[in-house]
Enzyme design. Sequence first.
Site, PDB file in Angstrom:
ATOM      1  CB  SER A 144      30.157  39.392  32.744  1.00 14.70           C
ATOM      2  OG  SER A 144      31.285  40.036  32.505  1.00 14.70           O
ATOM      3  CG  ASP A 239      35.241  44.163  38.553  1.00 12.36           C
ATOM      4  OD1 ASP A 239      35.228  44.049  37.031  1.00 12.36           O
ATOM      5  OD2 ASP A 239      33.511  43.028  38.022  1.00 12.36           O
ATOM      6  CG  HIS A 269      34.760  40.692  35.338  1.00 12.72           C
ATOM      7  ND1 HIS A 269      34.077  41.672  36.195  1.00 12.72           N
ATOM      8  CD2 HIS A 269      34.653  39.990  34.370  1.00 12.72           C
ATOM      9  CE1 HIS A 269      32.819  41.068  35.290  1.00 12.72           C
ATOM     10  NE2 HIS A 269      33.204  40.328  33.977  1.00 12.72           N
TER      11      HIS A 269
END
Length: 297
Positions: A144, A239, A269
């Site tokens: 991320s 995601d 995610h």
Amino acid sequence: MPLSPRVQARGIQLLLGRMMSRVHKDLRFADIPQRTEALLVETGAGPVPCTVYRPPSDTGTPPPVYVNFHGGGFVVGRPEQDDHICRYIAATAGCVVINVDYAVAPQRQFPVPVTQAYDVTAWVAENGPAGGWDGSRLAVGGHSAGANLTAAVCRMARDRGTFSPRLQIIDSAPLDQVADPATKQSLIAKPLLSPQLMRVFTAAYVPDPAHRADPLVSPALADDLAGLPPALVITAENDRLREENDAYAKALEAAGVPVIHRVFEGVDHYFTHTGPVPAGKAAIDMMATTLRTALSV
């Protein structure tokens, strides 16, 4: 009166910090011992604490090294959330892992985390003999926000000609900080990342909209990707960030960068931390095995 992004970001730190450090019990790799030590690296944006993970056995020669940047939207600073990944990679890839506790927003904004991430990696590359690793066999990666920092570090290393990572791992990265998060679609009704949460993250990290198109903030908007290190790009099918990660993988490949790209189906995610467990384990193992291959040559 609506709360400022700074106040909202502080609230998210307090609310989500502890939750993000929780990892699914079946993804903790409890059978892998933790061989760690503390490290403090001086950078151009202040000292940065790091945790060093050692492989379980000593081969007599300095092992390669992997620099890891955790996620958290540039706001949540919990490097321990990646403990399971760092332990697994150290054991399976046979490398030293440096888990970096970079500064987060709103207290420290862009470019501070980028400066710290780059300077720590440059220090790791230069200080192998003292640290007990081979700095010439180096890779960098993250999840991320940490994957965004990975892309920035690789870009700076290329432009400055300082060190050459053997591999960059881009796992579910925010790569376009200009586009409205509401335009980033998911295949499920309620994905983990909401547009409002993403807006708070971006506003806290890069409060000046004029800076959000900077390639060190939005790597997907760069048009000069040639010469970057080989990449492993991991995306989650559900995601909100999937499309920009898929597009970045294609753009890297078009620029002549060797790319391994895998879309994990049916997951969202942060699945490498919360599951589903089979997909999370497969993704983490893919990171470790790809690292082992990249760092062995």
